[in-house]
Design a protein around this motif. Structure first.
Motif, PDB file in Angstrom:
ATOM      1  N   GLY A   1      71.919  -6.793 -16.300  1.00  0.00           N
ATOM      2  CA  GLY A   1      71.001  -7.970 -16.793  1.00  0.00           C
ATOM      3  C   GLY A   1      71.291  -9.343 -16.469  1.00  0.00           C
ATOM      4  N   TYR A   2      72.528  -9.380 -16.412  1.00  0.00           N
ATOM      5  CA  TYR A   2      73.212 -10.751 -17.063  1.00  0.00           C
ATOM      6  C   TYR A   2      73.394 -11.522 -15.392  1.00  0.00           C
ATOM      7  N   PRO A   3      72.636 -12.973 -16.218  1.00  0.00           N
ATOM      8  CA  PRO A   3      72.824 -13.839 -14.379  1.00  0.00           C
ATOM      9  C   PRO A   3      74.379 -14.230 -14.291  1.00  0.00           C
ATOM     10  N   VAL A   4      74.753 -13.972 -12.915  1.00  0.00           N
ATOM     11  CA  VAL A   4      76.461 -13.660 -12.435  1.00  0.00           C
ATOM     12  C   VAL A   4      76.537 -14.820 -12.317  1.00  0.00           C
ATOM     13  N   THR A   5      77.303 -16.532 -12.548  1.00  0.00           N
ATOM     14  CA  THR A   5      77.931 -16.551 -11.481  1.00  0.00           C
ATOM     15  C   THR A   5      79.496 -16.390 -11.263  1.00  0.00           C
ATOM     16  N   VAL A   6      80.383 -16.860  -9.973  1.00  0.00           N
ATOM     17  CA  VAL A   6      81.709 -16.225  -9.982  1.00  0.00           C
ATOM     18  C   VAL A   6      82.448 -17.389  -9.205  1.00  0.00           C
ATOM     19  N   LEU A   7      83.409 -17.777 -10.007  1.00  0.00           N
ATOM     20  CA  LEU A   7      84.345 -18.994  -9.213  1.00  0.00           C
ATOM     21  C   LEU A   7      85.281 -19.083  -7.818  1.00  0.00           C
ATOM     22  N   ASP A   8      84.761 -18.910  -6.808  1.00  0.00           N
ATOM     23  CA  ASP A   8      85.651 -19.163  -5.950  1.00  0.00           C
ATOM     24  C   ASP A   8      86.371 -20.242  -5.732  1.00  0.00           C
ATOM     25  N   ASP A   9      87.537 -20.486  -5.884  1.00  0.00           N
ATOM     26  CA  ASP A   9      88.426 -21.244  -6.027  1.00  0.00           C
ATOM     27  C   ASP A   9      89.075 -20.928  -7.037  1.00  0.00           C
ATOM     28  N   LYS A  10      89.228 -20.051  -7.624  1.00  0.00           N
ATOM     29  CA  LYS A  10      89.373 -19.371  -9.158  1.00  0.00           C
ATOM     30  C   LYS A  10      89.572 -17.724  -9.255  1.00  0.00           C
ATOM     31  N   ILE A  11      89.624 -17.264  -7.898  1.00  0.00           N
ATOM     32  CA  ILE A  11      89.590 -16.007  -7.466  1.00  0.00           C
ATOM     33  C   ILE A  11      90.492 -15.811  -6.603  1.00  0.00           C
ATOM     34  N   ARG A  12      91.220 -14.689  -6.580  1.00  0.00           N
ATOM     35  CA  ARG A  12      92.138 -14.493  -5.605  1.00  0.00           C
ATOM     36  C   ARG A  12      92.112 -13.324  -5.353  1.00  0.00           C
ATOM     37  N   ALA A  13      92.649 -12.292  -3.728  1.00  0.00           N
ATOM     38  CA  ALA A  13      92.255 -11.156  -3.103  1.00  0.00           C
ATOM     39  C   ALA A  13      93.378 -10.353  -3.239  1.00  0.00           C
ATOM     40  N   VAL A  14      93.289  -9.244  -3.413  1.00  0.00           N
ATOM     41  CA  VAL A  14      94.364  -8.063  -2.844  1.00  0.00           C
ATOM     42  C   VAL A  14      94.401  -8.020  -0.886  1.00  0.00           C
ATOM     43  N   ASP A  15      93.669  -7.753  -0.605  1.00  0.00           N
ATOM     44  CA  ASP A  15      93.414  -7.864   0.484  1.00  0.00           C
ATOM     45  C   ASP A  15      93.923  -6.728   1.151  1.00  0.00           C
ATOM     46  N   LEU A  16      93.751  -5.505   0.635  1.00  0.00           N
ATOM     47  CA  LEU A  16      94.733  -4.361   0.936  1.00  0.00           C
ATOM     48  C   LEU A  16      94.259  -4.051   2.865  1.00  0.00           C
TER      49      LEU A  16
END
Ligand code: VGL
Ligand code: ZN
Length: 205
Positions: free
Chosen positions: A159-174
């Protein structure tokens, strides 16, 4: 950039050597680049009394999470080893939630799966947020397609409003595109993306 206030919690997900250092066993490409950016975010959050919480992937030496024990991952973030330590440049000023300590599997900062009984067990993050009076979540860290995504989706379910910081995440990209697909899935769940409008350059993607 998101508007922090005392009801906001900044969740810094798994900025640990095995993910963020190029010699880490599950290195997330360019993961080291987000550490400084995250430190600035931590400072902004703290300046207005927001809560800052850190998670650590914290596996025992034997866990069904690891390929050698029936899972999918190389050995990483084993408790009390270099790989499980926070990246040395990360500013750590707030409570730390460890996940997987007893061999639990899963990716979310909120819940884990007990390897024996298969039940979902809480990590303590939800209680910690409630105690801190945090009602809004801002999420950054590693990795986009696993722990960041699962934590964001669990946050939305909670139930939380959630913001993800797009420039401060990185993906494994298997698989190529996993990170992009994870972002799409988060958006569909009502997560807001912060596109770092404060940056001067064009976004790289
Ligand atoms: C993670 C893979 C395995 C993560 C943890 O922190 O995103 N990914 N364990
Ligand atoms: Zn792990």
């Amino acid at each position: 950039m998101p508007a922090y206030d005392p009801t906001t919690a900044l969740l810094v997900i798994d900025v640990q050597n095995d993910f963020a250092d190029p010699s880490g066993s599950l290195y997330v490409r360019t993961g080291e680049q987000i550490v400084t950016l995250i430190n600035a975010e931590v400072a902004r959050a703290r300046a207005v009394g927001a809560t800052v919480v850190y998670t650590q992937d914290w596996h025992p030496a034997v866990t069904p999470h690891f390929q050698k024990d029936g899972g999918v991952w190389p050995v990483h973030c084993v408790q009390d080893t270099w790989g499980a330590e926070f990246h040395p440049d990360l500013t750590v000023i707030g409570p730390v939630v460890r996940k997987g300590s007893n061999g639990e599997d899963g990716y979310s900062g909120f819940t884990m799966r007990d390897p024996v009984i298969g039940a979902t067990v809480p990590t303590g993050l939800a209680d910690l947020l409630a105690e801190a009076g945090a009602t809004h979540l801002v999420i950054c860290g590693l990795a986009t397609d696993y722990c960041v995504k699962s934590t964001a989706l669990d946050g939305r379910e909670g139930g939380y409003p959630v913001t993800v910081l797009d420039d401060k995440i990185r993906a494994v990209d298997l698989q190529a595109g996993d990170g992009d697909r994870a972002v799409e899935e988060m958006l569909r769940a009502g997560v807001l993306l912060d596109r770092a409008e404060s940056m001067t350059g064009q976004p790289s993607d």
